[in-house]
Design a protein around this motif. Structure first.
Motif, mmCIF file in Angstrom:
data_model
loop_
_atom_site.group_PDB
_atom_site.id
_atom_site.type_symbol
_atom_site.label_atom_id
_atom_site.label_comp_id
_atom_site.label_asym_id
_atom_site.label_seq_id
_atom_site.Cartn_x
_atom_site.Cartn_y
_atom_site.Cartn_z
ATOM 1 N N THR A 46 0.859 -1.178 0.000
ATOM 2 C CA THR A 46 0.000 0.000 0.000
ATOM 3 C C THR A 46 0.893 1.225 0.000
ATOM 4 O O THR A 46 2.001 1.195 0.566
ATOM 5 N N VAL A 47 0.451 2.275 -0.660
ATOM 6 C CA VAL A 47 1.203 3.525 -0.708
ATOM 7 C C VAL A 47 0.523 4.520 0.222
ATOM 8 O O VAL A 47 -0.650 4.856 0.038
ATOM 9 N N LEU A 48 1.247 4.973 1.226
ATOM 10 C CA LEU A 48 0.709 5.893 2.220
ATOM 11 C C LEU A 48 0.683 7.311 1.663
ATOM 12 O O LEU A 48 1.409 7.634 0.710
ATOM 13 N N PRO A 49 -0.147 8.193 2.248
ATOM 14 C CA PRO A 49 -0.248 9.564 1.731
ATOM 15 C C PRO A 49 1.070 10.321 1.694
ATOM 16 O O PRO A 49 1.253 11.214 0.865
ATOM 17 N N ASP A 50 2.016 9.970 2.570
ATOM 18 C CA ASP A 50 3.295 10.679 2.568
ATOM 19 C C ASP A 50 4.273 10.117 1.542
ATOM 20 O O ASP A 50 5.428 10.546 1.489
ATOM 21 N N GLY A 51 3.833 9.155 0.713
ATOM 22 C CA GLY A 51 4.685 8.603 -0.332
ATOM 23 C C GLY A 51 5.449 7.361 0.059
ATOM 24 O O GLY A 51 6.146 6.782 -0.774
ATOM 25 N N GLU A 52 5.320 6.927 1.308
ATOM 26 C CA GLU A 52 6.025 5.725 1.742
ATOM 27 C C GLU A 52 5.243 4.479 1.330
ATOM 28 O O GLU A 52 4.007 4.486 1.294
ATOM 29 N N MET A 53 5.972 3.406 1.021
ATOM 30 C CA MET A 53 5.346 2.149 0.646
ATOM 31 C C MET A 53 5.540 1.131 1.766
ATOM 32 O O MET A 53 6.661 0.886 2.206
ATOM 33 N N ALA A 54 4.433 0.548 2.241
ATOM 34 C CA ALA A 54 4.480 -0.559 3.193
ATOM 35 C C ALA A 54 4.158 -1.832 2.429
ATOM 36 O O ALA A 54 3.195 -1.872 1.657
ATOM 37 N N ALA A 55 4.956 -2.896 2.632
ATOM 38 C CA ALA A 55 4.799 -4.093 1.808
ATOM 39 C C ALA A 55 5.205 -5.336 2.584
ATOM 40 O O ALA A 55 5.899 -5.268 3.601
ATOM 41 N N ASP A 56 4.757 -6.479 2.081
ATOM 42 C CA ASP A 56 5.163 -7.781 2.612
ATOM 43 C C ASP A 56 4.883 -8.818 1.530
ATOM 44 O O ASP A 56 4.169 -8.555 0.551
ATOM 45 N N ARG A 57 5.472 -9.992 1.689
ATOM 46 C CA ARG A 57 5.211 -11.057 0.727
ATOM 47 C C ARG A 57 5.149 -12.394 1.453
ATOM 48 O O ARG A 57 5.667 -12.568 2.550
ATOM 49 N N ALA A 58 4.461 -13.346 0.826
ATOM 50 C CA ALA A 58 4.316 -14.692 1.369
ATOM 51 C C ALA A 58 4.473 -15.682 0.231
ATOM 52 O O ALA A 58 4.105 -15.401 -0.920
ATOM 53 N N ARG A 59 5.022 -16.834 0.547
ATOM 54 C CA ARG A 59 5.203 -17.895 -0.453
ATOM 55 C C ARG A 59 4.116 -18.950 -0.295
ATOM 56 O O ARG A 59 3.733 -19.281 0.825
ATOM 57 N N LEU A 60 3.649 -19.483 -1.407
ATOM 58 C CA LEU A 60 2.595 -20.494 -1.410
ATOM 59 C C LEU A 60 3.091 -21.734 -2.129
ATOM 60 O O LEU A 60 3.719 -21.645 -3.186
ATOM 61 N N GLN A 61 2.795 -22.886 -1.563
ATOM 62 C CA GLN A 61 3.065 -24.164 -2.213
ATOM 63 C C GLN A 61 1.732 -24.786 -2.618
ATOM 64 O O GLN A 61 0.825 -24.890 -1.792
#
Length: 725
Positions: A270-285
């Motif tokens: 997600t991109v926050l109003p101040d321009g920072e990006m918060a992110a995460d990822r997960a792997r699926l089998q």
């Protein structure tokens, strides 16, 4: 106590006999693991004919043993759920995979400050697991979790082995966020079945100052990457003004199908109003499944020779079915020839993972793997001319998650932290890339004027690739509108004009991206109906007509135009979309331009001595003479003289040199992929080139070429011969 035992066997030579199909097969059933605590083991031998009946016979088996390093082990898993709390589990199992319950486990936690070491003791439950929750408020830097079972004294009896229980470690790196805003996608454990939707659970922590005084609604986007492409794009809107708070959880439904198998990555951001990006990822089998379901069965389970049977084949509509019938004995001789789901999945290529492919690598701002304009190396560390400290390992960040999924991003958000040494890091691409409109065509171009193409009006490779990425972005929206398709049509017109007579573009890199974008456009605009007639006529009266309909839409039609020079008119009638290309071949020597690469080749010895007839060394000196301090990735192709091959040990030495990123060896050529070439001369030595029973190359030149990875127009070529005495 007896040592651990493993099954082993030997093969004796026998006279060569004509091939005979085996009539039965023999299987061995052994425990998966035998530990030093086991005094006996069960060995089961089974012989069955191909038609299922048991075989009566005599079995002869031998056993041998080999020491194993460990027989009890446990693993740990951790997950961050709410900013200041870390939860996880430790699992204790014996080597045979059975869990150990009611056993004590110790957990040691050490953070960046060595004085902050903590120890806790836990008791495993019925499933062999011990859950823990840790307070992270005082953690600094890298945190190490170490789990320990129990120490065991070594046996004093010679030849007797004692069980060993090694510690298990898990290192945790702090995830970079300027505002301390985080996103966490909870993993879906185990193998997921196909055609069954899954619920992704997502936790979030958003800093209040990152929202500012503007909108309190956020959109979360989830990219599902499988088989080297984005297979799903999921969206979730969150209104923080409706009591959702700055900390909470939500779920997103993930449709699961065969297109995601056997493994996928979910990248959420997600991109926050101040321009920072918060992110995460997960792997699926995922289970290895196929999109077209098929069933195959005989009308009877057993039948006598000569009797009639029916074979029932059932498949999904549109499936292409092939049936092979062989004696089962054939598969006993070559079990790898049996078709299975695993056989199909093993045909898949290796897709990029963990990093970008070499062809699209980017120079890091001041990292350990590549030099940057203002930095130079001091052993294993880097110091920058404008900096104040040496390089330190980067923290995981949103950019690294995209890189791990091999996804390129074109963004002006804050996806990376600033460089530690004080340099201004180029975090994002310029969002104001200029674009050009002309006669119903649309494309994007660089601000810096590119070198003229040696192939007439062909656009530079970088502009083709950039425009193709923009087209992919338009066509990858969840709901492509009519306005988006109208814009895409203008881009397609321009891209189509850049194709060469062979269907490609300026380079391999832009060809891959452009063809992918054009294929996606063709899929969205495909229609089974419609027909178009195209007429090509000249002023002198020549006339050629083409007809395209659904029956021949994939057939390439072409005709030679004999009147050169001449003026031709192209007219189309009907309904549909066709691609018309006029190819004019002629030869014009390319204009001479100042080379931006200098390449010098030397041999050691410089003359053809007696020892050089069997071995000599090749030294390459490369230098960049352009306007920038250094290039991006560069390629050196070195041709070897006839009868000589590179020495394997020298290739291994060459791979260890800092600038060499990758090495490819062909029969008579060595190709080097370099991280970069700087203005200073860089020397590369290939110490050994062997020749068996050959004379000196004499005047046969050793040719080497140095070029940029994108534009081959900027290149340098050098030749040298190993002269005679």
């Amino acid at each position: 106590m007896k040592p651990p035992i493993r099954g082993c066997g030997s093969v004796s030579p026998r006279p060569s006999l004509p091939p005979v199909l085996p009539k039965f097969k023999v299987t061995l059933e052994l425990p998966p693991v035998v530990t030093v605590l086991d005094e006996t083991l069960l060995l089961r031998v089974c012989g069955r004919y191909t038609y299922g009946k048991p075989v009566l016979g005599r079995v002869q088996a031998s056993l041998c043993w080999k020491e194993q390093p460990a027989y009890h082990w446990f693993s740990s898993s951790v997950s961050l759920i709410q900013c200041m709390a870390l939860t996880g589990q430790m699992l204790l199992k014996v080597a045979g995979s059975s869990a150990l319950k009611n056993e004590k486990l110790r957990l040691f936690v050490s953070s960046g400050n060595k004085n902050k070491n903590k120890k806790q003791t836990f008791l495993t439950d019925e499933s062999g697991r011990a859950s823990f929750e840790l307070d992270t408020s005082d953690w600094t830097g890298t945190v190490t979790l170490r789990g320990r079972f129990k120490p065991v004294a070594r046996s004093s009896v010679y030849g007797r082995l004692s069980p060993h229980y090694p510690d298990v470690h898990r290192h945790l790196e702090p995830f970079y966020s300027k505002s301390q805003s985080f996103l966490k996608i909870r993993g879906l454990g185990g193998e997921l079945p196909c055609d069954q939707a899954q619920q992704l659970q997502v936790d979030y922590v958003i800093a209040r100052e990152a929202l500012g005084n503007g909108s309190r609604s956020l959109e979360f986007i989830f990219l599902v990457v499988a088989k080297g492409a984005i297979a799903r794009i999921l969206h979730k809107g969150l209104d923080l003004r409706e009591g959702a708070g700055l900390k909470g959880s939500f779920s997103v439904e993930l449709p699961v199908g065969a297109d995601l198998a056997p493994a996928a990555k979910v990248l959420g951001y997600t991109v926050l109003p101040d321009g920072e990006m918060a992110a995460d990822r997960a792997r699926l089998q995922l289970a290895k499944c196929l999109p077209n379901k098929v069933k195959l069965a005989f009308s009877q389970d057993r039948a006598l020779p000569g009797s009639e049977l029916q074979l029932r084949v059932q498949a999904a509509p549109g499936s292409l079915c092939a049936v092979r019938a062989v004696d089962q004995s054939v598969l006993l001789m070559k079990p790898e020839a049996e078709l299975s789901v695993d056989t199909v999945y093993n045909l898949l290529p290796d897709f990029p993972r963990g990093d970008y492919p070499d062809a699209v690598q980017e120079p890091e701002s001041c990292g350990p793997t590549s030099l940057v304009p203002h930095c130079h190396g001091l052993g294993p560390r880097w110091r920058c001319r404008r900096g104040i400290s040496s390089w330190t390992p980067p923290q995981p960040d949103a950019y690294s998650l995209f890189k791990d999924a091999a996804l390129k991003i074109l963004t002006n958000t804050n996806a990376k932290p600033p460089c530690e040494h004080g340099l201004s890091m180029d975090l994002h691409y310029d969002a104001e890339i200029p674009y050009a409109m002309e006669a119903g065509q649309l494309h994007w171009q660089r601000k810096v004027k590119a070198l003229p193409s040696p192939y007439g009006n062909q656009a530079p490779s970088a502009e083709v690739e950039m425009t193709a990425y923009v087209l992919l972005a338009y066509l990858s929206l969840p709901n492509v509108s009519a306005a988006d398709m109208a814009t895409a049509a203008q881009i397609v017109r321009w891209l189509s004009k850049q194709q060469n007579p062979y269907g490609g573009f300026a380079s391999t890199q832009d060809t891959v991206v452009a063809l992918q974008a054009l294929a996606k456009y063709a899929a969205l605009t495909y229609s089974a109906s419609g027909a178009v007639s195209v007429t090509v006529s000249s002023q002198a009266g020549a006339r050629q007509q083409f007809h395209v309909d659904n029956a021949n839409r994939l057939v390439l039609q072409r005709a030679a135009l004999q009147e050169i020079p001449g003026q031709y008119t192209v007219r189309a009638s009907g309904e549909g979309c066709v691609f018309v290309q006029l190819i004019l071949r002629y030869n014009v020597p390319p204009p001479k331009s100042a080379a931006t690469f200098d390449l010098r080749v030397e041999t050691e010895p410089k003359e053809c001595t007696e020892s050089a007839t069997s071995r000599f060394s090749l030294v390459l000196h490369a230098r960049y003479s352009g306007k920038r301090p250094a290039t991006n990735m560069a390629i050196i192709e070195a041709k070897l003289p006839s009868g000589y091959i590179p020495v394997q040990s020298s290739l291994r030495q060459l791979e260890k040199q800092p600038l060499v990123k990758r090495l490819e060896v062909q029969k008579d050529q060595v190709t080097l992929y370099l991280d970069q070439v700087s203005a200073g001369s860089s020397g590369l030595r290939q110490p050994g080139v062997n020749g068996e029973g050959v004379s000196c190359p004499g005047f046969t030149p050793i040719t080497a070429a140095l070029m940029g990875s994108v534009s081959h127009a900027r290149r340098g070529v050098a030749e040298i011969s190993l002269g005679s005495k």
